[in-house]
Design an enzyme around this catalytic site. Structure first.
Site, PDB file in Angstrom:
ATOM      1  N   LYS A  12       0.825  -1.066  -0.289  1.00  0.00           N
ATOM      2  CA  LYS A  12      -0.024  -0.141  -0.103  1.00  0.00           C
ATOM      3  C   LYS A  12       0.947   1.263   0.065  1.00  0.00           C
ATOM      4  O   LYS A  12       0.631   2.206  -0.526  1.00  0.00           O
ATOM      5  CB  LYS A  12      -0.877  -0.006   1.270  1.00  0.00           C
ATOM      6  CG  LYS A  12      -1.938  -0.869   1.224  1.00  0.00           C
ATOM      7  CD  LYS A  12      -2.866  -0.573   2.563  1.00  0.00           C
ATOM      8  CE  LYS A  12      -4.034  -1.033   2.515  1.00  0.00           C
ATOM      9  NZ  LYS A  12      -4.753  -0.687   3.980  1.00  0.00           N
ATOM     10  N   ASP A  69      -8.545   2.202   4.558  1.00  0.00           N
ATOM     11  CA  ASP A  69      -9.051   0.871   4.783  1.00  0.00           C
ATOM     12  C   ASP A  69      -9.699   0.445   3.561  1.00  0.00           C
ATOM     13  O   ASP A  69     -10.078   1.254   3.184  1.00  0.00           O
ATOM     14  CB  ASP A  69      -9.759   0.928   6.164  1.00  0.00           C
ATOM     15  CG  ASP A  69     -10.058  -0.741   6.400  1.00  0.00           C
ATOM     16  OD1 ASP A  69      -8.967  -1.267   6.761  1.00  0.00           O
ATOM     17  OD2 ASP A  69     -11.099  -1.258   6.297  1.00  0.00           O
ATOM     18  N   SER A  70      -9.367  -0.747   3.048  1.00  0.00           N
ATOM     19  CA  SER A  70      -9.944  -1.288   1.677  1.00  0.00           C
ATOM     20  C   SER A  70     -10.056  -2.704   1.730  1.00  0.00           C
ATOM     21  O   SER A  70      -9.799  -3.419   2.695  1.00  0.00           O
ATOM     22  CB  SER A  70      -8.667  -0.866   0.863  1.00  0.00           C
ATOM     23  OG  SER A  70      -7.611  -1.444   1.095  1.00  0.00           O
ATOM     24  N   GLY A 150      -2.385  -9.225  -3.087  1.00  0.00           N
ATOM     25  CA  GLY A 150      -3.723  -9.667  -2.584  1.00  0.00           C
ATOM     26  C   GLY A 150      -4.549 -10.314  -3.550  1.00  0.00           C
ATOM     27  O   GLY A 150      -4.295 -11.317  -4.193  1.00  0.00           O
ATOM     28  N   TYR A 151      -5.830  -9.769  -3.760  1.00  0.00           N
ATOM     29  CA  TYR A 151      -6.873 -10.399  -4.624  1.00  0.00           C
ATOM     30  C   TYR A 151      -6.683  -9.538  -6.190  1.00  0.00           C
ATOM     31  O   TYR A 151      -7.663 -10.107  -6.854  1.00  0.00           O
ATOM     32  CB  TYR A 151      -8.224 -10.062  -4.078  1.00  0.00           C
ATOM     33  CG  TYR A 151      -8.390 -10.515  -2.626  1.00  0.00           C
ATOM     34  CD1 TYR A 151      -8.530 -11.762  -2.626  1.00  0.00           C
ATOM     35  CD2 TYR A 151      -8.287  -9.703  -1.532  1.00  0.00           C
ATOM     36  CE1 TYR A 151      -8.926 -12.362  -1.108  1.00  0.00           C
ATOM     37  CE2 TYR A 151      -8.536 -10.431  -0.129  1.00  0.00           C
ATOM     38  CZ  TYR A 151      -8.801 -11.499  -0.129  1.00  0.00           C
ATOM     39  OH  TYR A 151      -9.134 -11.968   1.099  1.00  0.00           O
ATOM     40  N   LYS A 172      -2.516   0.292 -12.704  1.00  0.00           N
ATOM     41  CA  LYS A 172      -3.564   0.149 -11.620  1.00  0.00           C
ATOM     42  C   LYS A 172      -4.049   1.458 -10.915  1.00  0.00           C
ATOM     43  O   LYS A 172      -5.066   1.600 -10.654  1.00  0.00           O
ATOM     44  CB  LYS A 172      -3.034  -0.887 -10.681  1.00  0.00           C
ATOM     45  CG  LYS A 172      -3.781  -1.075  -9.503  1.00  0.00           C
ATOM     46  CD  LYS A 172      -3.119  -2.384  -8.396  1.00  0.00           C
ATOM     47  CE  LYS A 172      -4.015  -2.205  -7.242  1.00  0.00           C
ATOM     48  NZ  LYS A 172      -3.382  -3.318  -5.943  1.00  0.00           N
TER      49      LYS A 172
HETATM   50  P1  IMP Z   1      -6.388  -3.153   5.230  1.00  0.00           P
HETATM   51  O1  IMP Z   1      -4.983  -3.427   5.177  1.00  0.00           O
HETATM   52  O2  IMP Z   1      -6.974  -3.525   6.671  1.00  0.00           O
HETATM   53  O3  IMP Z   1      -7.121  -2.033   4.432  1.00  0.00           O
HETATM   54  O4  IMP Z   1      -6.563  -4.762   4.376  1.00  0.00           O
HETATM   55  C1  IMP Z   1      -6.769  -4.501   2.847  1.00  0.00           C
HETATM   56  C2  IMP Z   1      -6.902  -5.716   2.483  1.00  0.00           C
HETATM   57  O5  IMP Z   1      -8.099  -5.894   1.427  1.00  0.00           O
HETATM   58  C3  IMP Z   1      -5.795  -6.437   1.924  1.00  0.00           C
HETATM   59  O6  IMP Z   1      -4.892  -6.888   2.846  1.00  0.00           O
HETATM   60  C4  IMP Z   1      -6.024  -7.171   0.874  1.00  0.00           C
HETATM   61  O7  IMP Z   1      -6.532  -8.402   1.102  1.00  0.00           O
HETATM   62  C5  IMP Z   1      -7.362  -6.369   0.233  1.00  0.00           C
HETATM   63  N1  IMP Z   1      -7.152  -5.389  -0.757  1.00  0.00           N
HETATM   64  C6  IMP Z   1      -7.156  -4.053  -0.521  1.00  0.00           C
HETATM   65  N2  IMP Z   1      -6.849  -3.486  -1.757  1.00  0.00           N
HETATM   66  C7  IMP Z   1      -6.307  -4.390  -2.547  1.00  0.00           C
HETATM   67  C8  IMP Z   1      -5.676  -4.157  -3.914  1.00  0.00           C
HETATM   68  O8  IMP Z   1      -5.649  -2.989  -4.518  1.00  0.00           O
HETATM   69  N3  IMP Z   1      -5.348  -5.266  -4.567  1.00  0.00           N
HETATM   70  C9  IMP Z   1      -5.801  -6.524  -4.030  1.00  0.00           C
HETATM   71  N4  IMP Z   1      -6.348  -6.493  -2.767  1.00  0.00           N
HETATM   72  C10 IMP Z   1      -6.517  -5.427  -1.974  1.00  0.00           C
END
Ligand code: IMP
Length: 200
Positions: A12, A69-70, A150-151, A172
């Site tokens: 990130k 948060d994503s 990730g996904y 991206k």
């Molecule tokens: P956070 O760090 O709590 O926001 O968790 C975000 C999670 O969502 C990541 O660990 C991934 O599993 C997924 N995620 C969020 N953004 C992306 C992306 O851009 N690509 C792929 N997976 C993502």
């Protein structure tokens, strides 16, 4: 302008630096700012979780802090894993977790999905900037691509034929949930700084 990012996620951090640096915003990670804790993400929405992380880092450093948060929402999973995207993977590899989602979606008529990102910036004076970004798409028919994280390998963005992991970081960021949310944030931050006459 320097801003502290309340995250320990190197993927990130790399993406957010690439989005914000052309706008003259330098991003420092919370560990570079001497802050080594992890706030408990017990909110019920992406925005609540981003606020929890940003506020905890702002209180620890006394400086403006931004957090995102994503996650991935899959129609065939009732909108899940959503805010649980990271926890849904848990100790498994993303390849294994993506495999489980592919199996689930193969049994459904609806392949619709979206990535969402909420950004919250907390200032020591109590002010806050909130922004969101979304990219719609579908769960693809296999695991493909080596970029991103990730996904990404199972998500095919609207208007594309291959997964997000087939795009370079720059491609991206131009369409992603995070790119959209952080470009909105950069614009809001610029307006806030002009209004407040903030120097750093
Ligand atoms: P956070 O760090 O709590 O926001 O968790 C975000 C999670 O969502 C990541 O660990 C991934 O599993 C997924 N995620 C969020 N953004 C992306 C992306 O851009 N690509 C792929 N997976 C993502």
């Amino acid at each position: 302008m320097k801003i502290i990012l309340a995250s320990n996620n190197a993927d990130k951090l790399r993406e957010i630096r690439e989005i914000l640096s052309p706008m003259g915003i330098e991003v420092i990670s919370q560990s570079e700012a001497g802050c080594r804790f992890e706030a408990e993400e017990n909110g019920t929405t992406f925005t609540e979780n981003a606020r929890i992380k940003a506020r905890a880092a702002m209180e620890a450093t006394g400086r403006p802090c931004v957090a995102d948060d994503s996650g991935l929402e899959v129609n065939a999973m009732g909108g899940g894993p959503g805010i649980y995207s990271s926890r849904f993977c848990g100790d498994r590899t993303y390849r294994e977790t993506c495999g489980e989602i592919l199996d689930l979606v193969d049994g459904s008529a609806d392949r619709g999905a979206r990535f969402k990102c909420a950004v919250v910036c907390c200032f020591p004076n109590g002010d806050e900037i909130d922004c969101e970004g979304v990219v719609e798409g579908i769960i693809g028919y296999g695991y493909e691509g080596e970029h991103g994280f990730g996904y990404d390998p199972i998500f095919v963005p609207e208007g594309h034929t291959r997964s997000m992991a087939c795009l370079t970081d720059g491609e991206k960021n131009a369409i992603s949930h995070r790119g959209r949310a952080f470009r909105r944030f950069a614009e809001e931050l610029r307006k806030y700084m002009e209004k407040e006459d903030v120097k750093e």
